[in-house]
Scaffold this active site. Structure first.
Site: not given
Length: 332
Positions: A119, A255, A285
């Site tokens: 990520c 994020h 996500n």
């Protein structure tokens, strides 16, 4: 890393995004797993996510995001001679997903490679592109974050299946007027936290003490604690290096993992949640794609004004972290 004041400024010239058509709501998982819509929403902020079609690999999503960029910013790909793709779900070990994207958008001959930092990958890729332009090794760079995380998680594991979605976002970076562009980058990793978040892939050697299956595995409690701490710490460090204070932030672009993590960062900086760009309620996500997806969506909505101060921050497998400060250039 802080941008030298005497060198040409480098910043974002164009943005693009693509999300698969298939919308997977919380109700889908509530009907199959031991969970409810309220439980997922209250603990994560996620209401739905997108899942790629069988023929939509990470390179396909990246190509479509780049085509969206090109449609919205005609001529933005002119002069691009570097393509970097941040992905944890590549089409193959090689050829690189970046090379496949470059071929798909007629950038054949451009240098192309992947970055794998989960990520945090997009921020790492941004910094590499920035550094290569600064060093004279590239003129303009296409930086892509593209993920098909639905295939990386066990869809019967309620701890991970509900969290992740698929998508792609991208930017073109290059020279911008002085006073705009990237002002600092902060990157880091600590392998001691590696066993808390991992995806086996083609691993030949596994971290001691782990029993990896074929799907992504996550120690949610440990990753959450790590994320709350490092998101704030790295963002604060990026601000200091850029000579900023929290009062200077116009937009936090974090994020998109968990709304509670974003809320904690806003509270730490004294920033209203409305000044954080969030879209995880609709995409979940998307790993390395989450920050560029958020950037592209906010830009398309007209939320960024010329000269706005942006703070980008992320965290992920490694365990890793990254942050960048940048002043937005709205173009000529």
């Amino acid at each position: 890393m802080t941008a030298p004041h005497s060198a040409p400024a480098i910043g974002i010239l164009a943005v693009g995004a693509y999300a698969p058509a298939a919308v997977v709501s919380n109700a889908h998982y509530a009907a199959r797993l031991d969970t409810t819509d309220d439980w997922i929403t209250s603990r994560t902020g996620i209401r739905e996510r997108r899942h790629a079609a069988p023929d939509e690999s990470s390179s396909v999503l990246g190509i479509r995001a780049t085509q969206n960029l090109s449609e919205r910013f005609p001529g933005a790909l002119d002069g691009v001679n570097l393509v970097i793709c941040a992905t944890s779900s590549p089409d193959a070990m090689f050829p690189s997903t970046a090379a496949l994207i470059a071929g798909g958008v007629n950038l054949r001959g451009a240098a192309a490679f992947d970055v794998s930092v989960a990520c945090s990958g997009f921020l790492y890729a941004l910094s590499v592109g920035y550094g290569m332009i600064r060093a004279g090794l590239a003129r303009k760079a296409l930086i892509v974050g593209s993920e098909v995380m639905s295939g990386a998680v066990d869809q019967n594991d309620r701890n991970t299946a509900i969290l992740f979605g698929d998508g792609a976002g991208c930017v073109v970076i290059g020279e911008v007027p002085q006073g705009y562009g990237f002002q600092s980058f902060v990157l880091g990793a600590d392998s001691a936290g590696g066993p808390h978040l991992y995806l086996r892939g083609a691993a030949l050697r596994l971290p001691e003490g782990t029993e990896m299956g074929p799907h992504l595995t996550q120690n949610g409690r440990e990753v959450f604690k790590f994320a709350v701490r490092t998101l704030g710490d790295s963002a604060e460090q990026a601000m200091r290096q850029a000579g900023m204070s929290t009062a200077d932030i116009d937009w936090l672009v974090p994020h998109q993992a968990n709304i509670r993590i974003i809320e904690a960062a806003c509270e730490r900086f004294g920033l209203p949640l409305e000044r954080a760009v969030t879209n995880l309620e609709r995409y979940g996500n998307t790993s390395a794609a989450s920050i560029p997806l958020a950037l592209a969506e906010a830009e398309s909505q007209g939320r960024f004004r010329d000269g706005d101060q942006l703070l980008l921050a992320g965290f992920g497998g490694g365990l890793s972290w990254g942050a960048a400060a940048a002043r937005w250039w709205a173009g000529p």
